[in-house]
Design an enzyme around this catalytic site. Structure first.
Site, PDB file in Angstrom:
ATOM      1  N   HIS A  23      -2.105  26.594 -28.349  1.00 49.30           N
ATOM      2  CA  HIS A  23      -3.202  25.941 -29.317  1.00 49.30           C
ATOM      3  C   HIS A  23      -3.562  27.195 -30.147  1.00 49.30           C
ATOM      4  O   HIS A  23      -4.569  27.639 -29.747  1.00 49.30           O
ATOM      5  CB  HIS A  23      -4.165  25.418 -28.106  1.00 49.30           C
ATOM      6  N   CYS A  33     -13.593  24.933 -33.646  1.00 51.39           N
ATOM      7  CA  CYS A  33     -14.771  24.978 -32.358  1.00 51.39           C
ATOM      8  C   CYS A  33     -16.062  25.045 -32.992  1.00 51.39           C
ATOM      9  O   CYS A  33     -16.278  26.264 -33.590  1.00 51.39           O
ATOM     10  CB  CYS A  33     -14.357  26.093 -31.529  1.00 51.39           C
ATOM     11  N   HIS A  63      -5.247  28.047 -33.784  1.00 55.56           N
ATOM     12  CA  HIS A  63      -6.125  27.804 -35.005  1.00 55.56           C
ATOM     13  C   HIS A  63      -5.437  28.708 -36.095  1.00 55.56           C
ATOM     14  O   HIS A  63      -5.261  29.844 -36.036  1.00 55.56           O
ATOM     15  CB  HIS A  63      -7.438  27.981 -34.733  1.00 55.56           C
ATOM     16  N   ARG A 105      -9.427  14.174 -31.475  1.00 57.29           N
ATOM     17  CA  ARG A 105     -10.408  14.899 -30.429  1.00 57.29           C
ATOM     18  C   ARG A 105     -10.912  16.172 -31.234  1.00 57.29           C
ATOM     19  O   ARG A 105     -11.826  16.156 -31.573  1.00 57.29           O
ATOM     20  CB  ARG A 105      -9.887  14.940 -29.091  1.00 57.29           C
ATOM     21  N   ASP A 106      -9.788  17.183 -31.102  1.00 59.76           N
ATOM     22  CA  ASP A 106     -10.249  18.266 -31.537  1.00 59.76           C
ATOM     23  C   ASP A 106     -10.686  18.301 -33.216  1.00 59.76           C
ATOM     24  O   ASP A 106     -11.696  19.115 -33.770  1.00 59.76           O
ATOM     25  CB  ASP A 106      -9.433  19.182 -31.483  1.00 59.76           C
TER      26      ASP A 106
END
Lengths: 302, 302
Positions: free
Chosen positions: A207, A240, A209, A15-16
């Site tokens: 979460h 994102c 990055h 997904r991400d």
């Protein structure tokens, strides 16, 4: 250094990761990749998103992906849903768990969801209520928990307030997203010192990055504070699309290396993960950049 | 999280980086690069090595490099020396500080220096004694302090014993090298819990390689334990030629980012460092891989 005995890694790459890939991957190839991930020992895979295809065309085949994968017992196959319409599509597709999402910063929320925080909360409440009524567990994602690309630093208090609203709705777990990858361990400590006493380490996930290379340092600090659930993405895929300068999630295999070297149980086999990484590289036609994949390729070359 | 107020970064790229580069850099270009580094606010640069050119042909021009650079007041320009012959060449070339080196593991020492540990110690003692008699400060490098590529885990006790021998000789500071980049924060904690009480955090430096992406996590833990001196290499250049699988040092600019975000003073300007990184990339004809250089290139492209 006190560390948890076990950690759950939640793989968000399908997904991400894929939602940010310019390269289109076919439904069949996505399913083949998710099936490979299912063989690695992962217990949680976020397989797709039921956001409108207008916003994320890469994941327009959400229902088809869910019906194409070989589900393995013991694995939670989850999907992101933005609203009740998305939720119903996800329920029809037989998802195991749904995730709702919003930002801790007003302007990132506006840019990402096109609504103010105040307008977003009732929408999520409807989704959470209906999902729970359908017997599903619900995960919340809160992004920009350390900093926002438009507003700069976000206070732990602001994160605490929105987190409380989400838990009040009935979410089972909250994933705290460090969306732009600027955090360092003292930032993580300041945030978790506020959140853990109120919501418990058992209901919070981190979460990160890895934009500035600090993700593993931040995870190490989170582990010391008692967090035992982390999101990551195979090969460090992702980022994102609405946050300038945001690059990929921390790579699952690099996180796995650190956890294994710390003696923490995950149930995941490195070799299977790396094979899934190589499959993804061949599907995307480019190299992924994790340290473990680099070492794996070097070892294969002899 | 208790952190030091100030940290000294010791730039080892011109020695530890270039000694591993297959691409030959001319003396003139090395000097131009070191001069650029001198403009960044660094207070310590290890500029070369007086190891015999048979072993490290890349640094055969050690004396010429030292005579070609523009020395800036307040900066220590150091060089590695393997023995008395190397020391005399280094002293003739007017080096500010010398470094001696050995391994904590018998087989890595044998592979790297072609001597046993017992045979190495008297050689280093001669060098340290003569260097101190010449009024120079001496730095010790001890490699494989967490693990050896041939022997696996190295015990903190073994490191403590050899460290004591080096401090007894009169070295001013000891840099602890995690040569193969396998360490995670609990390993660092276990080691420093043994070493700091005996030798003091003020006389120990940490030297991490980022082979598995854990260097910043290890540095964060070292900072919490009171260490305030770290070795790094611009652009992550370097690695140990005799240690299989060892890749580059932690990148100076990525370390600097973390320290700055932690509010720790270093005296170094990021922009100047990145310019020096771009110069090195053009001299080597390839991209360096630090996160900060990637972000810098993205920002330059707009």
């Amino acid at each position: 250094m006190k560390l948890p005995e076990k950690v759950i890694i939640k793989e968000v790459g399908p997904r991400d990761g894929l939602q940010n890939e310019p390269h289109q991957v076919s439904t069949e190839n996505k399913a083949a990749w998710i099936d490979r991930l299912s063989e690695s020992g992962l217990s949680y895979i976020e397989v797709t998103s039921f956001v409108h295809p207008k916003w994320i065309p890469q994941l327009a085949d959400a229902a088809e992906v869910l019906s194409s994968i070989q589900r393995k017992p013991g694995i939670t196959y989850a999907a992101l849903v933005p609203n009740r319409h998305g939720l119903r599509r996800a329920l029809d597709a037989g998802v195991d768990e749904v995730s709702v999402f919003m930002s801790a910063s007003e302007s990132h929320n506006k840019n990402n969801i096109n609504k103010s925080i105040a307008e977003t909360l009732p929408v999520l409440k409807e989704v959470v209520t209906e999902a729970k009524a359908s017997g599903k567990t619900v995960r919340g994602y809160l992004s920009t928990v350390i900093a926002c690309p438009y507003e700069g630093a976000i206070s732990p208090e602001q994160v605490r307030e929105i987190s409380a609203r989400l838990f009040d709705m009935g979410i089972d777990e909250l994933s705290l997203g460090e969306t732009i990858g600027v955090a360092v361990p003292p930032d993580v400590e300041r945030l978790l010192e506020v959140l853990i006493p109120e919501f418990s380490n058992d209901r919070l996930a981190m979460h990160f990055h890895d934009t500035r290379g600090t993700a593993l340092a931040n995870i190490s600090k989170s582990l010391e504070m008692g967090i035992h659930t982390f999101d990551s993405s195979l090969g460090g895929l992702g980022g994102c699309p609405y946050a300038k300068g945001a690059s990929g999630n921390v790579a699952t295999e690099d996180l796995l290396y650190m956890l294994q070297a710390m003696g923490i149980e995950t149930g995941i086999q490195m070799e299977r993960l790396l094979e899934a990484g190589e499959l993804m590289e061949s599907l995307l036609g480019r190299s992924l950049t994790s340290r473990q994949l680099e070492l794996y390729r070097k070892a294969e070359r002899g």
